[in-house]
Design a protein around this motif. Structure first.
Motif, PDB file in Angstrom:
ATOM      1  N   ALA A 134       0.815  -1.214   0.000  1.00 10.31           N
ATOM      2  CA  ALA A 134       0.000   0.000   0.000  1.00 10.31           C
ATOM      3  C   ALA A 134       0.858   1.278   0.000  1.00 10.31           C
ATOM      4  N   GLY A 135       1.952   1.279   0.725  1.00 12.63           N
ATOM      5  CA  GLY A 135       2.770   2.498   0.858  1.00 12.63           C
ATOM      6  C   GLY A 135       3.241   3.019  -0.489  1.00 12.63           C
ATOM      7  N   PRO A 136       3.992   2.207  -1.227  1.00 12.88           N
ATOM      8  CA  PRO A 136       4.448   2.646  -2.549  1.00 12.88           C
ATOM      9  C   PRO A 136       3.281   2.937  -3.504  1.00 12.88           C
ATOM     10  N   ALA A 137       2.166   2.215  -3.360  1.00 17.87           N
ATOM     11  CA  ALA A 137       1.001   2.467  -4.222  1.00 17.87           C
ATOM     12  C   ALA A 137       0.483   3.887  -3.994  1.00 17.87           C
ATOM     13  N   LYS A 138       0.360   4.255  -2.720  1.00 17.14           N
ATOM     14  CA  LYS A 138      -0.142   5.606  -2.401  1.00 17.14           C
ATOM     15  C   LYS A 138       0.838   6.675  -2.895  1.00 17.14           C
ATOM     16  N   ALA A 139       2.120   6.394  -2.749  1.00 19.52           N
ATOM     17  CA  ALA A 139       3.130   7.365  -3.203  1.00 19.52           C
ATOM     18  C   ALA A 139       3.029   7.572  -4.717  1.00 19.52           C
ATOM     19  N   PHE A 140       2.753   6.486  -5.446  1.00 20.49           N
ATOM     20  CA  PHE A 140       2.609   6.607  -6.907  1.00 20.49           C
ATOM     21  C   PHE A 140       1.382   7.453  -7.256  1.00 20.49           C
ATOM     22  N   CYS A 141       0.285   7.247  -6.537  1.00 19.78           N
ATOM     23  CA  CYS A 141      -0.928   8.057  -6.771  1.00 19.78           C
ATOM     24  C   CYS A 141      -0.593   9.542  -6.621  1.00 19.78           C
ATOM     25  N   ALA A 142       0.239   9.840  -5.649  1.00 18.40           N
ATOM     26  CA  ALA A 142       0.610  11.245  -5.410  1.00 18.40           C
ATOM     27  C   ALA A 142       1.342  11.825  -6.615  1.00 18.40           C
ATOM     28  N   THR A 143       2.147  10.988  -7.289  1.00 20.63           N
ATOM     29  CA  THR A 143       2.868  11.498  -8.471  1.00 20.63           C
ATOM     30  C   THR A 143       1.886  11.842  -9.591  1.00 20.63           C
ATOM     31  N   LEU A 144       0.660  11.274  -9.532  1.00 20.61           N
ATOM     32  CA  LEU A 144      -0.370  11.576 -10.537  1.00 20.61           C
ATOM     33  C   LEU A 144      -1.322  12.651 -10.016  1.00 20.61           C
ATOM     34  N   GLY A 145      -0.956  13.276  -8.907  1.00 17.64           N
ATOM     35  CA  GLY A 145      -1.821  14.295  -8.311  1.00 17.64           C
ATOM     36  C   GLY A 145      -3.126  13.707  -7.800  1.00 17.64           C
ATOM     37  N   GLY A 146      -3.153  12.393  -7.566  1.00 18.87           N
ATOM     38  CA  GLY A 146      -4.364  11.738  -7.061  1.00 18.87           C
ATOM     39  C   GLY A 146      -5.406  11.480  -8.133  1.00 18.87           C
ATOM     40  N   LYS A 147      -5.188  12.017  -9.333  1.00 14.35           N
ATOM     41  CA  LYS A 147      -6.144  11.770 -10.435  1.00 14.35           C
ATOM     42  C   LYS A 147      -5.768  10.453 -11.090  1.00 14.35           C
ATOM     43  N   CYS A 148      -6.376   9.371 -10.626  1.00  8.74           N
ATOM     44  CA  CYS A 148      -5.914   8.055 -11.065  1.00  8.74           C
ATOM     45  C   CYS A 148      -7.032   7.035 -10.945  1.00  8.74           C
ATOM     46  N   VAL A 149      -6.759   5.843 -11.440  1.00  9.43           N
ATOM     47  CA  VAL A 149      -7.717   4.744 -11.354  1.00  9.43           C
ATOM     48  C   VAL A 149      -7.002   3.581 -10.680  1.00  9.43           C
ATOM     49  N   VAL A 150      -7.551   3.151  -9.543  1.00 10.69           N
ATOM     50  CA  VAL A 150      -6.929   2.070  -8.768  1.00 10.69           C
ATOM     51  C   VAL A 150      -7.690   0.777  -9.074  1.00 10.69           C
ATOM     52  N   LYS A 151      -6.950  -0.241  -9.543  1.00  6.32           N
ATOM     53  CA  LYS A 151      -7.600  -1.473 -10.007  1.00  6.32           C
ATOM     54  C   LYS A 151      -7.062  -2.684  -9.255  1.00  6.32           C
ATOM     55  N   ALA A 152      -7.972  -3.437  -8.650  1.00  9.42           N
ATOM     56  CA  ALA A 152      -7.590  -4.711  -8.054  1.00  9.42           C
ATOM     57  C   ALA A 152      -7.106  -5.629  -9.176  1.00  9.42           C
ATOM     58  N   ASP A 153      -6.048  -6.362  -8.902  1.00  9.27           N
ATOM     59  CA  ASP A 153      -5.440  -7.207  -9.936  1.00  9.27           C
ATOM     60  C   ASP A 153      -6.402  -8.272 -10.481  1.00  9.27           C
ATOM     61  N   GLY A 154      -7.117  -8.927  -9.589  1.00  6.18           N
ATOM     62  CA  GLY A 154      -7.877 -10.124  -9.984  1.00  6.18           C
ATOM     63  C   GLY A 154      -9.316  -9.840 -10.357  1.00  6.18           C
ATOM     64  N   LEU A 155     -10.064 -10.901 -10.689  1.00  3.74           N
ATOM     65  CA  LEU A 155     -11.476 -10.765 -11.049  1.00  3.74           C
ATOM     66  C   LEU A 155     -12.273 -10.355  -9.815  1.00  3.74           C
ATOM     67  N   ALA A 156     -13.077  -9.291  -9.940  1.00  2.00           N
ATOM     68  CA  ALA A 156     -13.833  -8.785  -8.791  1.00  2.00           C
ATOM     69  C   ALA A 156     -15.250  -8.430  -9.221  1.00  2.00           C
ATOM     70  N   LEU A 157     -15.841  -9.296 -10.058  1.00  2.00           N
ATOM     71  CA  LEU A 157     -17.215  -9.092 -10.532  1.00  2.00           C
ATOM     72  C   LEU A 157     -17.396  -7.698 -11.132  1.00  2.00           C
ATOM     73  N   GLY A 158     -16.381  -7.216 -11.821  1.00  2.00           N
ATOM     74  CA  GLY A 158     -16.468  -5.909 -12.462  1.00  2.00           C
ATOM     75  C   GLY A 158     -16.471  -4.734 -11.499  1.00  2.00           C
ATOM     76  N   LYS A 159     -16.166  -4.991 -10.201  1.00  2.00           N
ATOM     77  CA  LYS A 159     -16.278  -3.902  -9.218  1.00  2.00           C
ATOM     78  C   LYS A 159     -14.937  -3.416  -8.697  1.00  2.00           C
ATOM     79  N   GLY A 160     -13.862  -4.059  -9.089  1.00  2.00           N
ATOM     80  CA  GLY A 160     -12.560  -3.750  -8.477  1.00  2.00           C
ATOM     81  C   GLY A 160     -11.827  -2.578  -9.090  1.00  2.00           C
ATOM     82  N   VAL A 161     -12.551  -1.662  -9.746  1.00  2.00           N
ATOM     83  CA  VAL A 161     -11.907  -0.511 -10.388  1.00  2.00           C
ATOM     84  C   VAL A 161     -12.450   0.769  -9.745  1.00  2.00           C
TER      85      VAL A 161
END
Ligand code: AMP
Ligand code: GLY
Length: 429
Positions: A134-161
């Motif tokens: 989670a730590g590095p993931a959040k830091a990467f979001c910051a490099t995008l100014g928080g304007k981003c799309v976070v996606k769960a890797d696996g199948l999540a019934l179309g809801k993990g985005v």
């Protein structure tokens, strides 16, 4: 040929309907199917399509059934059985099956796999990072100014985005997926993409391991309400073709995506036989792939198969056999529009068992086909049995005519709580 179709949605009804028109189809089963699939008849001999009560993920029972019936071709609709390895299993038992194998299904079952593949083979995609903490993931979001799309890797019934507009939302999204495990093991890893602005279109290509044949364009409407408002759904309606990519532009996108895709598959030893469905954002910097699906779209299939002029048995057989190069896809010049009628409350909780009226009247209209998704037969009456209930599909000389025809058919149909968008295809007009 004796054919078994696996799945129960609108996509599978469209597949069955089209396969049943082939002179090659002599017997057709659907597992588990729905109330619209059972009344379909084979063009060759008038035989009924038989729905059999086996779930699409019950691989051992499906295998036993196919072996007992000595099927000549099995056609897999949904992603889950593909990700579970149904194709590998049936092939090990000497049965011909259409769909991607488990290795190829990773393009849909793992967003990390897809993202890394796109970057390695130069397929245009969003700027992105993949993370297991989670730590590095959040830091990467910051490099995008928080304007981003976070996606769960696996199948999540179309809801993990999760689409985020600022850093606080992005940190919450990472926390939900990676720390609170809102999507379980699917969220052990994430892909974080820059947010891309543009028009989203669906592409489909039929592949046989060597050759990829691109379909015309289509566009889905994923939000529940008119004007692209409300919650994300499996898809509230589609139309084909879209005016947002002309033939030359489509050929350009196909060259940028399919050529490196097939080359990458060969290099990685992935035998991609089945359907490739890239979700594409048309941005001001060109087309960018958001994700790959490894199956037909639903409800994209409904508009594609009403326009397809080829024999679908021959095409799927060629895709499974590696002989697609011998076939040329032929499409009706007519436009197709599919309006999904959903249960009240969908994509949240909704009731089931509501009687559906007017189906015969709708189907009697010219160039109209009502595909069933979540329906069941109860005491001789067709009732609602899912979130997306029907895909009311019509052809027309142009999109405007097809849209008018689809909505004329929708107007014939009633069930308690029925909910549908009134603006399918409107943005194309
Ligand atoms: P996916 O399952 O990855 O296609 O994501 C579901 C939906 O989220 C897509 O259909 C898009 O509408 C939206 N989406 C996904 N990725 C992005 C992105 N990088 N930028 C903007 N919207 C996106
Ligand atoms: N039409 C969206 C999907 O099939 O995933």
């Amino acid at each position: 040929m004796k054919i078994l179709v696996i799945g129960s949605g609108g996509r599978e009804h469209a597949l069955v309907w089209k396969l049943a028109q082939s002179p090659h189809a002599t017997q057709l089963w659907c597992a588990p199917g729905n109330a619209g699939i059972a009344p379909e008849r084979l063009a060759t001999n008038g035989a009924a399509v038989e729905c059999i009560n086996i779930g699409a993920e019950d691989l051992p029972k499906l295998l036993a059934f196919a072996q007992e019936k000595k099927t000549d071709l099995v056609v897999v609709g949904p992603d889950n059985p593909l990700a579970l390895g149904i194709v590998d299993l049936f092939q090990q038992h000497g049965l011909k099956i259409w769909g991607v194998n488990q290795q190829a299904a990773q393009f849909e079952s793992s967003k990390v796999f897809s993202q890394k593949f796109m970057e390695k083979y130069g397929i245009p995609t969003a700027a992105a990072g993949t993370f297991s903490e989670a730590g590095p993931a959040k830091a990467f979001c910051a490099t995008l100014g928080g304007k981003c799309v976070v996606k769960a890797d696996g199948l999540a019934l179309g809801k993990g985005v999760l689409i985020c507009t600022n850093q606080a939302e992005a940190e919450k999204a990472v926390g939900e997926i990676m720390v609170s495990k809102a999507f379980g093991a699917a969220g052990a890893n994430v892909v974080i993409q820059e947010f891309l602005d543009g028009i989203e279109v669906s592409l489909h290509a039929l592949c046989d391991g060597k050759t990829a044949k691109i379909f015309p364009t289509s566009q889905d409407h994923k939000r529940a309400l008119d004007g692209d408002l409300g919650l994300n759904t499996g898809g509230m309606g589609t139309y084909s073709p879209t005016p947002f990519l002309n033939d030359a532009q489509l050929a350009g996108v196909a060259a940028k995506v399919l050529e490196p895709f097939m080359r990458g598959c060969v290099a990685e030893g992935i035998d991609y036989r089945g359907l490739l469905y890239p979700g594409v954002m048309l941005t001001k910097n060109g087309p960018k792939i958001l994700e790959f699906n490894a199956r037909f779209g639903d409800p994209e299939t409904q508009v594609y198969l009403t326009r397809l002029e080829n024999d679908l048995v021959e095409l799927l057989d060629a895709s499974a056999s590696g002989t697609l190069a011998q076939h040329e896809l032929k499409w009706s010049p007519l436009a197709s529009v599919c309006v999904v009628m959903a249960s009240g409350g969908y994509p949240g909780n909704y009731p089931k068992g509501k009687p559906i009226l007017g189906l015969a009247e709708a189907n009697a209209l010219p160039h109209t086909k009502v595909f069933h998704a979540g329906t069941a037969l109860k005491e001789g009456q067709i009732v609602t049995n899912g979130g997306r209930v029907l895909g009311v599909t019509a052809l027309g000389a142009d999109l405007k005519a097809a849209q008018a025809a689809a909505y004329a058919a929708v107007a014939c149909i009633q069930f308690d709580g029925a909910h549908f968008r009134r603006d399918i295809a409107a943005k194309a007009l």
